[in-house]
Write an enzyme that holds these catalytic residues in place. Structure first.
Site, mmCIF file in Angstrom:
data_model
loop_
_atom_site.group_PDB
_atom_site.id
_atom_site.type_symbol
_atom_site.label_atom_id
_atom_site.label_comp_id
_atom_site.label_asym_id
_atom_site.label_seq_id
_atom_site.Cartn_x
_atom_site.Cartn_y
_atom_site.Cartn_z
ATOM 1 N N SER A 58 33.390 38.066 28.062
ATOM 2 C CA SER A 58 34.403 37.972 29.112
ATOM 3 C C SER A 58 35.820 38.089 28.566
ATOM 4 O O SER A 58 36.198 37.366 27.631
ATOM 5 C CB SER A 58 34.236 36.606 29.804
ATOM 6 O OG SER A 58 35.457 36.153 30.353
ATOM 7 N N GLY A 59 36.611 38.939 29.171
ATOM 8 C CA GLY A 59 38.014 39.037 28.772
ATOM 9 C C GLY A 59 38.751 37.725 29.000
ATOM 10 O O GLY A 59 39.551 37.285 28.164
ATOM 11 N N LEU A 60 38.450 37.089 30.129
ATOM 12 C CA LEU A 60 39.122 35.821 30.448
ATOM 13 C C LEU A 60 38.825 34.758 29.400
ATOM 14 O O LEU A 60 39.738 34.117 28.867
ATOM 15 C CB LEU A 60 38.660 35.332 31.835
ATOM 16 C CG LEU A 60 39.092 33.917 32.208
ATOM 17 C CD1 LEU A 60 40.597 33.840 32.412
ATOM 18 C CD2 LEU A 60 38.365 33.439 33.465
ATOM 19 N N ASP A 70 44.576 36.175 30.281
ATOM 20 C CA ASP A 70 43.716 37.333 30.541
ATOM 21 C C ASP A 70 44.611 38.451 31.071
ATOM 22 O O ASP A 70 44.628 38.745 32.267
ATOM 23 C CB ASP A 70 42.641 36.936 31.561
ATOM 24 C CG ASP A 70 41.640 38.051 31.816
ATOM 25 O OD1 ASP A 70 41.577 38.997 31.012
ATOM 26 O OD2 ASP A 70 40.927 37.965 32.834
ATOM 27 N N ASP A 97 33.383 43.158 28.507
ATOM 28 C CA ASP A 97 34.430 43.348 29.503
ATOM 29 C C ASP A 97 35.560 44.142 28.838
ATOM 30 O O ASP A 97 36.249 43.635 27.955
ATOM 31 C CB ASP A 97 34.915 41.950 29.926
ATOM 32 C CG ASP A 97 36.026 41.971 30.940
ATOM 33 O OD1 ASP A 97 36.422 43.061 31.373
ATOM 34 O OD2 ASP A 97 36.493 40.869 31.302
ATOM 35 N N ASP A 99 38.187 45.261 30.337
ATOM 36 C CA ASP A 99 39.389 45.200 31.186
ATOM 37 C C ASP A 99 39.597 46.550 31.888
ATOM 38 O O ASP A 99 38.645 47.113 32.416
ATOM 39 C CB ASP A 99 40.605 44.770 30.366
ATOM 40 C CG ASP A 99 40.493 43.316 29.900
ATOM 41 O OD1 ASP A 99 39.709 42.566 30.508
ATOM 42 O OD2 ASP A 99 41.174 42.946 28.937
ATOM 43 N N GLU A 126 37.419 48.231 34.662
ATOM 44 C CA GLU A 126 37.869 47.976 36.036
ATOM 45 C C GLU A 126 39.049 48.867 36.415
ATOM 46 O O GLU A 126 39.837 49.267 35.556
ATOM 47 C CB GLU A 126 38.240 46.497 36.207
ATOM 48 C CG GLU A 126 39.467 46.060 35.442
ATOM 49 C CD GLU A 126 39.584 44.543 35.312
ATOM 50 O OE1 GLU A 126 38.638 43.898 34.809
ATOM 51 O OE2 GLU A 126 40.638 44.007 35.702
ATOM 52 N N LYS A 132 46.341 44.639 32.546
ATOM 53 C CA LYS A 132 45.759 44.038 33.751
ATOM 54 C C LYS A 132 46.140 42.562 33.876
ATOM 55 O O LYS A 132 46.684 41.961 32.950
ATOM 56 C CB LYS A 132 44.234 44.223 33.785
ATOM 57 C CG LYS A 132 43.426 43.717 32.582
ATOM 58 C CD LYS A 132 43.253 42.201 32.468
ATOM 59 C CE LYS A 132 42.529 41.560 33.613
ATOM 60 N NZ LYS A 132 41.078 41.635 33.484
ATOM 61 N N ASN A 134 44.253 38.848 35.374
ATOM 62 C CA ASN A 134 42.979 38.301 35.836
ATOM 63 C C ASN A 134 42.903 38.367 37.360
ATOM 64 O O ASN A 134 43.889 38.132 38.055
ATOM 65 C CB ASN A 134 42.825 36.847 35.358
ATOM 66 C CG ASN A 134 41.481 36.269 35.791
ATOM 67 O OD1 ASN A 134 41.383 35.626 36.840
ATOM 68 N ND2 ASN A 134 40.448 36.532 35.024
ATOM 69 N N SER A 135 41.712 38.655 37.856
ATOM 70 C CA SER A 135 41.521 38.853 39.295
ATOM 71 C C SER A 135 41.919 37.639 40.129
ATOM 72 O O SER A 135 42.228 37.778 41.312
ATOM 73 C CB SER A 135 40.053 39.174 39.580
ATOM 74 O OG SER A 135 39.656 40.287 38.838
ATOM 75 N N ARG A 170 33.889 48.979 37.575
ATOM 76 C CA ARG A 170 34.160 47.810 38.429
ATOM 77 C C ARG A 170 35.302 48.128 39.363
ATOM 78 O O ARG A 170 36.367 48.571 38.913
ATOM 79 C CB ARG A 170 34.513 46.641 37.524
ATOM 80 C CG ARG A 170 35.268 45.491 38.180
ATOM 81 C CD ARG A 170 35.339 44.347 37.202
ATOM 82 N NE ARG A 170 36.333 43.363 37.532
ATOM 83 C CZ ARG A 170 36.577 42.287 36.788
ATOM 84 N NH1 ARG A 170 35.871 42.073 35.669
ATOM 85 N NH2 ARG A 170 37.499 41.419 37.132
ATOM 86 N N HIS A 201 33.843 43.393 42.815
ATOM 87 C CA HIS A 201 34.351 42.035 42.629
ATOM 88 C C HIS A 201 35.040 41.542 43.896
ATOM 89 O O HIS A 201 35.639 42.325 44.641
ATOM 90 C CB HIS A 201 35.322 42.004 41.450
ATOM 91 C CG HIS A 201 35.443 40.648 40.806
ATOM 92 N ND1 HIS A 201 34.525 39.639 40.989
ATOM 93 C CD2 HIS A 201 36.389 40.128 39.962
ATOM 94 C CE1 HIS A 201 34.880 38.580 40.292
ATOM 95 N NE2 HIS A 201 36.006 38.835 39.661
#
Ligand code: SPV
Ligand code: MG
Length: 307
Positions: A58-60, A70, A97, A99, A126, A132, A134-135, A170, A201
């Site tokens: 996970s990038g986060l 992130d 991930d 990103d 994504e 980027k 984080n979502s 993604r 997502h």
């Protein structure tokens, strides 16, 4: 990665299915598979021991372990330096991930070559701009153009070093508030560009966006989700929807944070480890998780070492 550590059995290395093929099979198998977050090699081992058949780098959570946001504050090479030991530590595939691909089609293509060479089984990219966010960060999420993003997918598929390597596209269209039809349109274009699976997502508290997406989705590649905010949705609902893989995207690190906060606080307040010692993993557990036993038998096999 089929493990390259010196105390690993050479026969296992030679006969094991490649991690990319394993990941491909997981994505394409009937039913819903589970991919567990691992932010370092030890977490990867723990997730493998728990029974998971694939891992999410996970990038986060990897950024967080470095005290960073992130937000592409780590370079892709720094991230790979952290992911490679996790891939080395287990026999199950690591989905990394990636990103938003760290740049344009060219940079992402080069990244894919390097990631595969370092034991990554597949990548997820994504459709956001670089750098980027984080979502779940409360900010404007800017989508990349479909043309730029499909170029990344095509370049990655052209440059992947083996045909089983997986490129998961993604879409952040729902996260960015661009709406269902934009998400569906993008997903179709990403499939057409050669994506091996599609990760849709959502940051909603319930799965209504995912349900609506699946209801109208006409594509045929496997669908992947990460129910972080819609955590209370029963897994059976996703199975009924035909979701191919669920990524539990951050739960290992969150568990570690909770555990460490509580133990640190306790030791600080008690000025002693007496009351926590029997409640936490032992030093023997650490020796065992790092396969110290294999080192000791290697000593017998190779060394004239006298201790
Ligand atoms: C990650 O784990 O880094 C992800 C999932 O990309 S999310 O945090 O939901 O964006
Ligand atoms: Mg991420």
């Amino acid at each position: 990665m089929q493990n390259s550590s010196p105390d690993n059995d050479a026969d296992t290395r030679d006969t094991a299915m490649t991690v990319s093929r394993q990941l491909r099979q997981i994505l394409n198998s009937d039913g819903t598979s589970f991919i567990m977050e691992a932010h370092n090699a030890l977490a990867a081992r723990l997730a493998e021991q728990a029974g998971f058949s694939a891992l999410w780098a996970s990038g986060l959570t990897i950024s967080a372990t470095m005290g960073l946001r992130d937000a592409n504050e780590l370079t892709w090479n720094e991230v790979l330096n952290l992911v490679e030991p996790a891939a080395d530590a287990v026999d199950i595939p690591v989905l990394m991930d990636a990103d938003s691909g760290y740049g344009d089609f060219n940079i992402f293509g080069r990244f894919v070559e390097k990631a595969a060479a370092r034991g990554v089984a597949g990548v997820c990219v994504e459709d956001k701009e670089f750098p980027k966010r984080n979502s779940f960060a409360d900010t404007q999420h800017t989508l990349a153009s479909i043309e730029d993003f499909t170029a990344k997918i095509r370049a990655a598929k052209d440059r992947q070093p083996n045909s089983d390597f997986c490129v998961i596209a993604r879409t952040e269209a729902l996260v960015a508030g661009a709406g269902l039809s934009e998400a569906l349109d993008r997903a179709a274009r990403y499939e057409e560009a050669g994506a091996d699976a599609l990760f849709v997502h959502s940051k909603q508290k319930t799965a209504f966006e995912i349900e609506a997406f699946v209801d109208q989705w006409q594509g045929s590649v496997p669908l992947v989700i990460a129910p972080t905010t819609y955590a209370s949705t029963p897994t059976e609902n996703f199975e009924r929807l035909g979701i191919s893989a669920i990524i539990w995207a951050n739960h290992g690190l969150r568990a570690a944070i909770t555990g460490m906060q509580s133990v640190y606080q306790n030791i600080y307040e008690q000025r002693s480890v007496a009351s926590v010692d029997s409640t936490i993993s032992s030093v023997d557990d650490i020796l065992s998780l790092t396969e110290t036993e294999k080192l000791l038998s290697s000593e017998k096999k190779y060394a004239s070492i006298k201790r």
